[in-house]
Design a protein around this motif. Structure first.
Motif, PDB file in Angstrom:
ATOM      1  N   LEU A   7       0.849  -1.190   0.000  1.00  0.00           N
ATOM      2  CA  LEU A   7       0.000   0.000   0.000  1.00  0.00           C
ATOM      3  C   LEU A   7       0.882   1.236   0.000  1.00  0.00           C
ATOM      4  CD1 LEU A   7      -2.806   1.315   0.290  1.00  0.00           C
ATOM      5  CD2 LEU A   7      -2.507   1.119   2.755  1.00  0.00           C
ATOM      6  N   LEU A   8       0.635   2.139  -0.942  1.00  0.00           N
ATOM      7  CA  LEU A   8       1.358   3.409  -0.998  1.00  0.00           C
ATOM      8  C   LEU A   8       0.424   4.511  -0.537  1.00  0.00           C
ATOM      9  CD1 LEU A   8       2.996   3.091  -4.526  1.00  0.00           C
ATOM     10  CD2 LEU A   8       4.047   2.613  -2.319  1.00  0.00           C
ATOM     11  N   ARG A   9       0.940   5.370   0.328  1.00  0.00           N
ATOM     12  CA  ARG A   9       0.144   6.496   0.815  1.00  0.00           C
ATOM     13  C   ARG A   9       0.903   7.778   0.526  1.00  0.00           C
ATOM     14  NH1 ARG A   9      -1.871   4.037   6.564  1.00  0.00           N
ATOM     15  NH2 ARG A   9      -3.004   2.326   5.625  1.00  0.00           N
ATOM     16  N   PHE A  10       0.159   8.776   0.097  1.00  0.00           N
ATOM     17  CA  PHE A  10       0.758  10.077  -0.207  1.00  0.00           C
ATOM     18  C   PHE A  10       0.078  11.142   0.636  1.00  0.00           C
ATOM     19  CE2 PHE A  10       3.191   8.537  -3.707  1.00  0.00           C
ATOM     20  CZ  PHE A  10       2.449   7.510  -4.244  1.00  0.00           C
ATOM     21  N   SER A  11       0.859  12.050   1.169  1.00  0.00           N
ATOM     22  CA  SER A  11       0.339  13.161   1.953  1.00  0.00           C
ATOM     23  C   SER A  11      -0.399  14.124   1.014  1.00  0.00           C
ATOM     24  CB  SER A  11       1.497  13.876   2.638  1.00  0.00           C
ATOM     25  OG  SER A  11       1.046  15.020   3.303  1.00  0.00           O
ATOM     26  N   ASP A  12      -1.362  14.836   1.561  1.00  0.00           N
ATOM     27  CA  ASP A  12      -2.135  15.784   0.752  1.00  0.00           C
ATOM     28  C   ASP A  12      -1.271  16.897   0.164  1.00  0.00           C
ATOM     29  OD1 ASP A  12      -4.476  14.420   1.140  1.00  0.00           O
ATOM     30  OD2 ASP A  12      -5.125  15.664   2.829  1.00  0.00           O
ATOM     31  N   TYR A  50       1.725  11.823  -6.094  1.00  0.00           N
ATOM     32  CA  TYR A  50       0.558  11.114  -6.618  1.00  0.00           C
ATOM     33  C   TYR A  50       0.113  11.688  -7.963  1.00  0.00           C
ATOM     34  CZ  TYR A  50      -4.137   9.142  -6.864  1.00  0.00           C
ATOM     35  OH  TYR A  50      -5.266   8.490  -7.280  1.00  0.00           O
ATOM     36  N   GLU A  51       0.020  12.992  -8.040  1.00  0.00           N
ATOM     37  CA  GLU A  51      -0.405  13.635  -9.285  1.00  0.00           C
ATOM     38  C   GLU A  51       0.629  13.411 -10.389  1.00  0.00           C
ATOM     39  OE1 GLU A  51      -0.542  15.187  -6.331  1.00  0.00           O
ATOM     40  OE2 GLU A  51      -2.688  15.528  -6.070  1.00  0.00           O
ATOM     41  N   ARG A  52       1.914  13.475 -10.038  1.00  0.00           N
ATOM     42  CA  ARG A  52       2.959  13.282 -11.049  1.00  0.00           C
ATOM     43  C   ARG A  52       2.972  11.857 -11.576  1.00  0.00           C
ATOM     44  NH1 ARG A  52       8.380  14.872  -9.094  1.00  0.00           N
ATOM     45  NH2 ARG A  52       7.674  14.119  -7.086  1.00  0.00           N
ATOM     46  N   VAL A  53       2.762  10.870 -10.687  1.00  0.00           N
ATOM     47  CA  VAL A  53       2.691   9.471 -11.134  1.00  0.00           C
ATOM     48  C   VAL A  53       1.520   9.299 -12.085  1.00  0.00           C
ATOM     49  CG1 VAL A  53       2.175   7.099 -10.385  1.00  0.00           C
ATOM     50  CG2 VAL A  53       3.890   8.458  -9.166  1.00  0.00           C
TER      51      VAL A  53
END
Length: 105
Positions: free
Chosen positions: A38-43, A48-51
């Motif tokens: 599971l990958l989690r990204f901070s707000d 996340y947007e770049r991926v």
């Protein structure tokens, strides 16, 4: 790593072959859970947007991009050389011989 294993991995990394994890998911489930990370990204991160943007640019899903990135970074770490004289009848046999896939039980 011998040439056949190298070629198989290069084709896999270039997206011409289905990644082994996808092959494993397409095999009969046999009542076992598939391992996940599971990958989690901070707000406030843009990762996340770049991926998502890069995956869209390449015409693949973000999951496929992450699998490619992991495979690229792992390289041949932990893989074993394919035995001389091995004549695999399928890519699964080649991947099992090199350690990309676990042997079927």
């Amino acid at each position: 790593m011998n040439r056949a294993a190298f070629l198989g991995l290069r084709l896999w990394k270039s997206g011409l072959l289905v990644p082994p994890s996808t092959i494993a998911r397409s095999l009969p489930f046999q009542g076992r859970a598939m391992p996940e990370i599971l990958l989690r990204f901070s707000d406030n991160e843009t990762t996340y947007e770049r991926v998502n943007a890069l995956a869209a640019e390449l015409g693949i899903t973000p999951e496929q991009w992450v699998l490619r990135a992991v495979a690229k970074d792992l390289g041949d770490y932990g893989l074993k050389p394919v035995p001389d004289g091995l004549q695999p009848k399928s890519l699964s046999q080649l991947f099992e011989a090199s350690g990309v896939l676990k042997p079927r039980t």
